[in-house]
Every structure is written in C-alpha cells, then in structure tokens.
Design a protein around this motif. Structure first.
Motif, PDB file in Angstrom:
ATOM      1  N   GLU A   1       0.860  -1.181   0.000  1.00 36.89           N
ATOM      2  CA  GLU A   1       0.000   0.000   0.000  1.00 36.89           C
ATOM      3  C   GLU A   1       0.898   1.233   0.000  1.00 36.89           C
ATOM      4  O   GLU A   1       1.779   1.357   0.843  1.00 36.89           O
ATOM      5  CB  GLU A   1      -0.870   0.036   1.256  1.00 36.89           C
ATOM      6  N   ASN A   2       0.637   2.141  -0.934  1.00 36.66           N
ATOM      7  CA  ASN A   2       1.388   3.386  -1.030  1.00 36.66           C
ATOM      8  C   ASN A   2       0.642   4.459  -0.252  1.00 36.66           C
ATOM      9  O   ASN A   2      -0.489   4.799  -0.581  1.00 36.66           O
ATOM     10  CB  ASN A   2       1.533   3.780  -2.495  1.00 36.66           C
ATOM     11  N   HIS A   3       1.293   4.988   0.786  1.00 34.14           N
ATOM     12  CA  HIS A   3       0.703   6.053   1.595  1.00 34.14           C
ATOM     13  C   HIS A   3       1.523   7.334   1.477  1.00 34.14           C
ATOM     14  O   HIS A   3       1.648   8.090   2.451  1.00 34.14           O
ATOM     15  CB  HIS A   3       0.597   5.611   3.057  1.00 34.14           C
TER      16      HIS A   3
END
Length: 78
Positions: free
Chosen positions: A20-22
């Motif tokens: 997941e890219n945050h």
C-alpha cells in the motif's frame, strides 16, 4: 507491480506480498508463508515497526526492498 513471469513462493496465483502506497511510506504485508519467511530473514523489526509483520518502509528504500523480493522469486502486488 506484479511480475507475470514469476511464480509465488508458495501459492501459485497468490502474491506473496501486498503493498500500500501512503505517500511518504509504504506498507508491505506478507500474504504467504514464503512472504513472512522473507520478511523474517531480511527485515529487522527493531525500531519503528508498529504493524509487524506488516512492514513500514520509507519511500527512499521501497525500490531496493521490491528488487530483493523479486530477486528471491517472490511476487509483490498492489
């Protein structure tokens, strides 16, 4: 992010990791036993790792981690 030429380390068709890219950080979550074993062997949980075995990775290190995972024949998917 999935490489169609690689098979998952333990479950064909299932990625070993989900990412997941945050923005400034990425969360890398093992999805298979092979993924969990890779994390245990290659990433320390010392320091700030509040979601272990999901790994918090700074943006500047994520490509190196993905490359290591792929070089070991495992699959990362988003």
């Amino acid at each position: 992010m999935t490489d169609p030429n690689k098979q998952s380390g333990s479950s064909p068709g299932k990625p070993d990791f989900l990412v997941e890219n945050h923005g400034s950080i990425f969360l890398l979550s093992p999805q298979t036993d092979a993924g969990r074993a890779w994390i245990d062997e290659n990433i320390t949980h010392e320091g700030f790792q509040p979601y272990w075995p999901t790994v918090v990775i700074e943006h500047r290190y994520v490509q190196d981690v993905f490359e290591g995972i792929r070089n070991d024949g495992l699959v990362v998917a988003s």
